[in-house]
Design a protein around this motif. Structure first.
Motif, PDB file in Angstrom:
ATOM      1  N   LEU A 208      -4.563  13.396  -7.195  1.00 15.66           N
ATOM      2  CA  LEU A 208      -3.246  13.815  -6.734  1.00 15.66           C
ATOM      3  C   LEU A 208      -2.397  14.266  -7.920  1.00 15.66           C
ATOM      4  N   ASN A 209      -1.512  15.226  -7.674  1.00 14.86           N
ATOM      5  CA  ASN A 209      -0.509  15.561  -8.679  1.00 14.86           C
ATOM      6  C   ASN A 209       0.814  14.883  -8.304  1.00 14.86           C
ATOM      7  N   ARG A 210       1.890  15.237  -9.003  1.00 13.32           N
ATOM      8  CA  ARG A 210       3.175  14.581  -8.735  1.00 13.32           C
ATOM      9  C   ARG A 210       3.587  14.731  -7.272  1.00 13.32           C
ATOM     10  N   ARG A 211       3.497  15.969  -6.781  1.00 15.04           N
ATOM     11  CA  ARG A 211       3.944  16.215  -5.404  1.00 15.04           C
ATOM     12  C   ARG A 211       3.108  15.423  -4.410  1.00 15.04           C
ATOM     13  N   GLY A 212       1.780  15.455  -4.588  1.00 15.37           N
ATOM     14  CA  GLY A 212       0.916  14.728  -3.673  1.00 15.37           C
ATOM     15  C   GLY A 212       1.162  13.233  -3.723  1.00 15.37           C
ATOM     16  N   PHE A 213       1.394  12.716  -4.916  1.00 12.86           N
ATOM     17  CA  PHE A 213       1.652  11.283  -5.073  1.00 12.86           C
ATOM     18  C   PHE A 213       2.963  10.898  -4.408  1.00 12.86           C
ATOM     19  N   GLU A 214       4.012  11.640  -4.677  1.00  9.18           N
ATOM     20  CA  GLU A 214       5.324  11.301  -4.131  1.00  9.18           C
ATOM     21  C   GLU A 214       5.357  11.439  -2.613  1.00  9.18           C
ATOM     22  N   ASP A 215       4.531  12.337  -2.063  1.00  8.84           N
ATOM     23  CA  ASP A 215       4.467  12.474  -0.602  1.00  8.84           C
ATOM     24  C   ASP A 215       3.880  11.230   0.055  1.00  8.84           C
ATOM     25  N   LEU A 216       2.993  10.517  -0.655  1.00  8.05           N
ATOM     26  CA  LEU A 216       2.282   9.381  -0.072  1.00  8.05           C
ATOM     27  C   LEU A 216       2.821   8.031  -0.521  1.00  8.05           C
ATOM     28  N   ALA A 217       3.538   7.998  -1.636  1.00 10.36           N
ATOM     29  CA  ALA A 217       3.947   6.730  -2.235  1.00 10.36           C
ATOM     30  C   ALA A 217       4.968   5.987  -1.367  1.00 10.36           C
ATOM     31  N   GLN A 218       4.769   4.671  -1.251  1.00 16.75           N
ATOM     32  CA  GLN A 218       5.684   3.804  -0.512  1.00 16.75           C
ATOM     33  C   GLN A 218       6.015   2.592  -1.375  1.00 16.75           C
ATOM     34  N   PRO A 219       7.256   2.071  -1.295  1.00 13.19           N
ATOM     35  CA  PRO A 219       7.638   0.915  -2.123  1.00 13.19           C
ATOM     36  C   PRO A 219       6.993  -0.375  -1.651  1.00 13.19           C
ATOM     37  N   GLY A 220       7.313  -1.457  -2.386  1.00 17.72           N
ATOM     38  CA  GLY A 220       6.761  -2.758  -2.051  1.00 17.72           C
ATOM     39  C   GLY A 220       5.411  -3.007  -2.694  1.00 17.72           C
ATOM     40  N   ARG A 221       5.123  -2.311  -3.802  1.00 18.65           N
ATOM     41  CA  ARG A 221       3.814  -2.424  -4.449  1.00 18.65           C
ATOM     42  C   ARG A 221       3.990  -2.291  -5.972  1.00 18.65           C
ATOM     43  N   PRO A 222       3.003  -2.764  -6.745  1.00 17.84           N
ATOM     44  CA  PRO A 222       3.047  -2.563  -8.192  1.00 17.84           C
ATOM     45  C   PRO A 222       2.860  -1.093  -8.551  1.00 17.84           C
ATOM     46  N   LEU A 223       3.633  -0.644  -9.541  1.00 16.30           N
ATOM     47  CA  LEU A 223       3.549   0.727 -10.031  1.00 16.30           C
ATOM     48  C   LEU A 223       3.094   0.690 -11.481  1.00 16.30           C
ATOM     49  N   LEU A 224       2.033   1.439 -11.796  1.00 15.32           N
ATOM     50  CA  LEU A 224       1.460   1.444 -13.130  1.00 15.32           C
ATOM     51  C   LEU A 224       1.539   2.843 -13.722  1.00 15.32           C
ATOM     52  N   VAL A 225       1.908   2.930 -14.988  1.00 11.63           N
ATOM     53  CA  VAL A 225       1.871   4.185 -15.737  1.00 11.63           C
ATOM     54  C   VAL A 225       0.860   4.016 -16.866  1.00 11.63           C
ATOM     55  N   LEU A 226      -0.099   4.938 -16.940  1.00 14.78           N
ATOM     56  CA  LEU A 226      -1.184   4.880 -17.928  1.00 14.78           C
ATOM     57  C   LEU A 226      -1.103   6.098 -18.837  1.00 14.78           C
TER      58      LEU A 226
END
Length: 353
Positions: A208-226
């Motif tokens: 996924l790219n940024r747009r694809g990720f943001e379209d699917l992302a929902q809160p209430g979960r751990p977020l990781l940046v690598l």
């Protein structure tokens, strides 16, 4: 894990039939075979009773071949394209055989009306299993030959057509238009899916790219940046082609560590973002597992390490705020010596209550 197709898989998707399309086509062919069986069997009996054994053998062979090809494709759906072409060849052979039989013995075994119906069935089969580029010219050639034979051999006054011929001609026109429309609509749908894929996925890694990720992302979960360590040095030393290979291998290595339900995206450059199930503690454990797996696996033949920042994206919080916190944690890991995992200073593993 919600795995997305890789770049090589995208090529496969655009050049061949997907499993779902194959199953739909196969079920359609089975239905067509069942519905056509009574008429095919009656035609076979008619040929046998009329003593036209050559035509009967050819017709029966085509029927049995259709059944055999269906069974073979059912066992291995990768055979569908080849089976369609083989069956089209058998249909064409059968049509030529019927035309030859009528030319040698006009009206003795098949009247011109029955011959027209038989050829229309053959034409329908060709239109179903071959693309219009091939099926339409072959079908027109068969029907033009049929028309010439009827004019020369049937004894009908020149220029006349019986009611059945007009009906058959109309049915052929409808079939031809339907097949062309189906092909055109199929291409439009395929291109639309491809454009949607390209708009939401990274072409290098297939993630996924940024747009694809943001379209699917929902809160209430751990977020990781690598972020990959010393990636600029890899590009400067080994070249951008090797750098691209490293990113592709990094994406696959990270994917191999993800639990079901995880979203993974390439954010840009050597930076990736993950949204995993669980709480903050689970996110930290996942980050450590990813870090260890990457460090233990040469990527494109090169040793690579990564830093990860972890936060918990709370319900009601904007993604921008959660991402900023995870990004800050990742930079803390960079300043802490690299090849490590950090959470934001305002957070402690355990997540919200």
């Amino acid at each position: 894990m919600n795995r997305v197709p890789t770049a090589p898989e995208l090529t496969t998707r655009t050049t061949g039939l997907t499993a779902d399309v194959t199953r739909v086509k196969l079920r359609g062919y089975l239905l067509a075979l069942l519905l056509a069986s009574p008429g095919l069997i009656l035609l076979l009996l008619h040929l046998v009773q009329a003593g036209a054994l050559g035509l009967a053998v050819t017709h029966g062979a085509v029927m049995l071949s259709g059944v055999a090809l269906t069974v073979l494709v059912w066992r291995d759906q990768h055979r569908l394209n080849l089976a369609e072409r083989v069956f089209a060849g058998l249909l064409l052979l059968s049509g030529l055989n019927f035309l030859l039989g009528y030319a040698l013995h006009p009206g003795e075994v098949l009247g011109h009306d029955l011959l027209g119906s038989v050829l229309l069935f053959i034409v329908a089969g060709l239109l179903l299993v071959l693309p219009p580029l091939w099926s339409l010219p072959l079908s027109v050639a068969l029907l033009v030959t049929y028309r010439l034979e009827v004019q020369l051999l049937s004894g009908l006054p020149p220029g006349t057509r019986s009611l059945s011929q007009w009906v058959n001609l109309g049915m052929f026109a409808l079939l031809g238009v339907g097949v062309v429309m189906r092909q055109t609509l199929g291409q439009v749908v395929e291109r639309a899916h491809l454009l949607t894929f390209l708009a939401t996925h990274d072409p290098l890694t297939g993630l996924l790219n940024r747009r694809g990720f943001e379209d699917l992302a929902q809160p209430g979960r751990p977020l990781l940046v690598l972020d990959a360590d010393h990636f600029k040095a890899i590009n400067d030393t080994h070249g951008h082609a090797i750098g691209d290979d490293v990113l592709r291998h990094l994406a696959r290595t990270v994917e191999s560590q993800l639990p079901p339900g995880t979203l993974l995206a390439r954010w840009g450059g050597e930076e990736f973002v993950l949204l995993a199930p669980g709480d903050l503690t689970g996110g930290v454990l996942l980050a450590e597992r990813i870090r260890a797996a990457v460090g233990a696996t040469p990527l494109a033949g090169l040793p690579v390490t990564v830093c990860l920042g972890v936060t918990f994206w709370a319900d009601g919080e904007s993604f921008r705020d959660a991402f900023s916190r995870a990004d800050q944690a990742m930079y803390l890991a960079k300043r802490g010596g690299k090849n490590c995992v950090r959470t934001h200073p305002d957070e402690a593993p355990g997540g919200p209550d």
